[in-house]
Design a protein around this motif. Sequence first.
Motif, PDB file in Angstrom:
ATOM      1  N   UNK A   1       0.845  -1.194   0.000  1.00 18.63           N
ATOM      2  CA  UNK A   1       0.000   0.000   0.000  1.00 18.63           C
ATOM      3  C   UNK A   1       0.885   1.250   0.000  1.00 18.63           C
ATOM      4  N   UNK A   2       0.473   2.235  -0.770  1.00 15.14           N
ATOM      5  CA  UNK A   2       1.263   3.465  -0.839  1.00 15.14           C
ATOM      6  C   UNK A   2       1.154   4.260   0.463  1.00 15.14           C
ATOM      7  N   UNK A   3       2.211   5.002   0.776  1.00 16.14           N
ATOM      8  CA  UNK A   3       2.196   5.803   2.007  1.00 16.14           C
ATOM      9  C   UNK A   3       2.067   7.278   1.639  1.00 16.14           C
ATOM     10  N   UNK A   4       1.031   7.902   2.150  1.00 15.89           N
ATOM     11  CA  UNK A   4       0.759   9.315   1.882  1.00 15.89           C
ATOM     12  C   UNK A   4       1.093  10.140   3.129  1.00 15.89           C
ATOM     13  N   UNK A   5       2.102  11.007   3.099  1.00 13.16           N
ATOM     14  CA  UNK A   5       2.366  11.877   4.253  1.00 13.16           C
ATOM     15  C   UNK A   5       1.220  12.878   4.417  1.00 13.16           C
ATOM     16  N   UNK A   6       0.755  12.999   5.640  1.00 12.51           N
ATOM     17  CA  UNK A   6      -0.270  13.983   5.994  1.00 12.51           C
ATOM     18  C   UNK A   6       0.394  14.971   6.946  1.00 12.51           C
ATOM     19  N   UNK A   7       0.578  16.193   6.484  1.00 17.78           N
ATOM     20  CA  UNK A   7       1.281  17.167   7.326  1.00 17.78           C
ATOM     21  C   UNK A   7       0.268  18.136   7.909  1.00 17.78           C
ATOM     22  N   UNK A   8       0.198  18.155   9.242  1.00 18.12           N
ATOM     23  CA  UNK A   8      -0.753  19.026   9.932  1.00 18.12           C
ATOM     24  C   UNK A   8      -0.067  20.356  10.247  1.00 18.12           C
ATOM     25  N   UNK A   9      -0.579  21.414   9.639  1.00 23.92           N
ATOM     26  CA  UNK A   9       0.054  22.723   9.831  1.00 23.92           C
ATOM     27  C   UNK A   9      -0.966  23.762  10.260  1.00 23.92           C
ATOM     28  N   UNK A  10      -1.750  23.404  11.249  1.00 21.38           N
ATOM     29  CA  UNK A  10      -2.712  24.379  11.772  1.00 21.38           C
ATOM     30  C   UNK A  10      -2.203  24.952  13.071  1.00 21.38           C
ATOM     31  N   UNK A  11      -3.003  25.763  13.686  1.00 21.70           N
ATOM     32  CA  UNK A  11      -2.683  26.208  15.043  1.00 21.70           C
ATOM     33  C   UNK A  11      -1.765  27.392  15.108  1.00 21.70           C
ATOM     34  N   UNK A  12      -1.799  28.052  16.244  1.00 22.00           N
ATOM     35  CA  UNK A  12      -1.037  29.263  16.483  1.00 22.00           C
ATOM     36  C   UNK A  12       0.185  28.944  17.326  1.00 22.00           C
TER      37      UNK A  12
END
Lengths: 477, 477
Positions: A1-12
Motif C-alpha cells: 500500500x502506498x504511504x501518503x504523508x499527511x502534514x498538519x500545519x494548523x494552530x497558532x
Amino acid sequence: MKIRPIILSGGAGTRLWPMSRVTLPKQLLPIVTERTMLQETACRVRTADFEQPLIVTDEEHRFFVESQLDAVGITPAAIILEPQGRNTAAAIALAANWISAEGEDQLMLVMPSDHLVRNAHGFRRAVAAAASAAVEGALVAFGIRPDSVHTGYGYIEAGDSVGEDETTLPVIRFVEKPAREAAEQFVASGRFYWNAGIFLFSASRFLAELGQHAPEISEAVRSAMEQSTNDRNFVRPNPAAFAPSPNISVDYAVMEKTGAAVVMPVDIGWSDIGSWATLWNVSAKDEAGNSVAGDVVTLDVSDSILRSQGDATVAAIGLHKMVVVATRDAILVAPLDRAEDVKTIVQKMDAAGYGSVNSPTRVYRPWGSYERMDGGERFQTKRIVVNPGASLSLQKHKHRSEHWIVVNGTAEVTVGHQVSLLQENESTYIPAGTVHRLANPGSEPLHLIEVQCGSYLGEDDILRIDDRYGRSATDAS
Amino acid sequence: MKIRPIILSGGAGTRLWPMSRVTLPKQLLPIVTERTMLQETACRVRTADFEQPLIVTDEEHRFFVESQLDAVGITPAAIILEPQGRNTAAAIALAANWISAEGEDQLMLVMPSDHLVRNAHGFRRAVAAAASAAVEGALVAFGIRPDSVHTGYGYIEAGDSVGEDETTLPVIRFVEKPAREAAEQFVASGRFYWNAGIFLFSASRFLAELGQHAPEISEAVRSAMEQSTNDRNFVRPNPAAFAPSPNISVDYAVMEKTGAAVVMPVDIGWSDIGSWATLWNVSAKDEAGNSVAGDVVTLDVSDSILRSQGDATVAAIGLHKMVVVATRDAILVAPLDRAEDVKTIVQKMDAAGYGSVNSPTRVYRPWGSYERMDGGERFQTKRIVVNPGASLSLQKHKHRSEHWIVVNGTAEVTVGHQVSLLQENESTYIPAGTVHRLANPGSEPLHLIEVQCGSYLGEDDILRIDDRYGRSATDAS
C-alpha cells in the motif's frame, strides 16, 4: 500500500514568541536550520517510498504553505483548508476523506509540521518497519523513548511484544500530560513512551474507527468534504457542514479508544521545540555554550540563547542561562528556566491589546511581503517587496492615498487607466478611491517605499477588483 | 561680588549607553527628570543671586545647548566653544578669561552639567556660605560626604576648622581615584570627602593661581581668547592658540598645588549618575523596586531598571537586579552589578565599527531633527521634523536625489528657482545636484518622509549655499 504523508500545519504559536506569533507559528519559520520546520517536515519524506504530501492548514496560512513547499520543489497533492480549527481528529479525518474520494486505499503517515527529527533516515526506516502492521489494520503510534521527566507530553504505556512482531508493541494505555510524580515513575519504568503525535494507519481503517468512536466528527467531516470546493491546489471543505465537528484530539477521539492501537518505539532525535529552553538544547552552540543568531555582541555570556532579528544590536553582559530575543517590535528577556512562562506573558500582553503578540513585523503575501517601518498621525511608511513576475491585486482604498517610490528594481504601475513602468528613483501617487495595481515585470525583487496618508490606515480598507491568487474582494490576506 | 555660574558641558558619554552616545552625552538627555541634566544644572542657579550662566561646550553640541537652555527660558551670557577637548583646567580658564575681558571681577561657580543635585536649595545655601571665603581669595571645592566606599571618585582630605570660619575646612590633600583599601580607610576616617568637581573662586584669583602652577595653560588660553571670534552668542577661541594647552584637569593643574584651596562639606543629594546601577539607585521605583520607562511588560521582575525608547515592547520575565535598555538600534542586557562593564562592551563595539556607539538614532539639528527609519541598497528613508518657523540651509547634494512627502503640517519647498507650499499628502522630488531648501512656515511641527536614492548617502554629501544658523558650506552639523 502506498504511504501518503499527511502534514498538519494548523494552530497558532506563542511559545517561541517574539520570533513566532499567533499568525506566524513556528512551523513557518526557520527555527533550527535554514529551512522552515514545515519544509523540513516535507523534505523528510521526499523519497520514492512516499506519495506527494497532503497538507492540512487554514485560510490564513495557505500562501505560506504553498510558497514554502514550492521553494523546496515540493508540490503537495492538495492543501486542505480547515474552515475552523477543530483539532487533530477532524484534521486527520479531512485527509482520510480526501484519500477515500481518490478511490484507492492508502497508508496515512500523520505528522505535525513543527517537530524536529534529527535522524530522518531512522525515521523513514521506522515508518517502513511499521507499514506491515498498518496494512494489517493496526493504528500505529510512534513512541519516543523519554530522555527526561517531562510533564508537558502525553505518554503511551506499552506491553511486551507478542508473537512474531518484534517492531511494534501492544498499547496498554494512553496517559495525557501526567503530574510530576507519575511522570517520574513512567520514565523509571522503561515501559512508557512520549506520544509524538506521529501516526501510521490506512485511511479506511482510520475512518472505520472514527465512525465507531467519534461518529459526530466522522459525519461532519464526511459531509464537509462531499461539499468541498476546489481552487487551484486548495481544497475548501464546506464550513457549515464542518462546524458541528467536536474539537478534540485524535488521541482522545480514536487512539485511546480503539483496540487496534500499537506503539512503534523510535529513537530519531525528536524534539517538539516547545520552548526557548528546548530550542537552546537542540541548537548548535559556540564554545561558551551560546546559541547566537543575528547582530549580537557578548561579554561574559554563557549557556544562553541570543537572537537579533530587527535592526538593533543586542549587547549582552554577564548573562548565564538566559534567553534574549529581539525583533523590530518586541524584545524578550528571561532566564531559560522560565521559558515556559513566555506563554503567560504573551497572554498578559494579548489581554492588554499588544499587536506584537499576533502579527509579525514582516507580513507575507502570495506576491511578496511588506513591513511597516514608520508611522504617526494620519500616515505610515511601508517597505514593500514584490517577487519577480508577481502582481498585487487590482484594488482601491476608500480612506488612504499612497505615494510609491521605487528604490530597487522595476515596477509596472496601473493608476486608473494609465499603465507605466517606474525605475529606481521614480515615484507615483495614488489618490484615495483610484483603482490601481502594482506588479514586478522584472527578474529581480522590486523594493518600493510606500507612504500612506489618510485618516484610516487599516489593512481592511481594501476593495479587490481582480486578483490572480483568487482572493475575494475584501480578503485582506 | 557677583556669582557667575560656569557650566562645563564638554565630553562624550558612554556609561549610560545605549541611551547616551559619544555624540549625545548624558547631560543632553532627560535622565532623572523630564528636563535634560544640562537644563537641571542651569535651572539650579536661576535665582537673583546668580548672573546669567556661561557655558563651555564644543562645536558639535552648540545647537543642543542653545536650544535646550532656550526651552527653559535661559539665555546664557555666552556659549564658549572649545576648539578641542583640553580637560577642565583649560575649560575653566576660557571662562575666567571671558569674565576678565568683561572688566569686572566675579566669583565663578564651576559645575559639571551632568550631575544630579537633589537638594538645590541646600546647594545654593552652601554656595552663599562659601562666597565670603572665595571673595577673600580661597579656591573652594565642594566636598560630598561619602555614603559608600567608591573607588571611582577623587577624595579630598580635610583638616580641622580653624579660627572663626566654621563653614569651610582647610584642605590637607587631594587624592585621585584610590584603591579599595585606601577608599575604605578614607570613608571610615570621616575626614575625607568626594571631589564633585564643583568649585567657587574669583576669576582673578583662579587666573593668578593658574599662571603660577600651569603657565602653559594660562598662556594658551589667554592667547586663544584674545583672538576669539563671536558669532551670535557663540564665542570661538582661536584654535591654533588653544591647541598647545596641556590636557589636564583643574584638580591636577591648580587645586592640588595651590595653598589657597579649602573644602566646603555639603549634603545636597549629589550623584554623578555614572552608571546604570547609580541611575537605578536614584530613580523613582515601583513597589517591586523597578525603575521602568517606555513600553515595558514584566512578570516576576524586581530591583531592575528597564527602558524602552524605540518602537519595541520589552517583555521581561524573572529578572532580578538587571538592566535592560532598548533603543531603535541597540539593546543592552546586563546584571546591575556589571554596569561598570558597559564601558568595556562599548569599546569592543566601537573597535568593531558599530555606529550605534557614536550616533543616536534621532539626530538633532538647529532646525529640528531627523531619524533614519529604513535603508537598503542605494536608498534610505528618514523622518524629518522641522520646528515651526525653522528652515534648513539652502543646499545641494552631489550623489543623492530626494523624494519628500509631507505627512503632517506645511512645508515651504525651494527646488531650483521654484518656491512652493506643500500640504499634508503632497510630495516633491529633488534631483541630485539641484539647489533646494526646506522650511516650515506654519505654527505646528512639520513632519516629512524623505526617501533618498543614490549610490552614496553619507551626511557629508552636502554643500550649503546659505544657512541662517551660520554653518559653513560643508559643515554637516
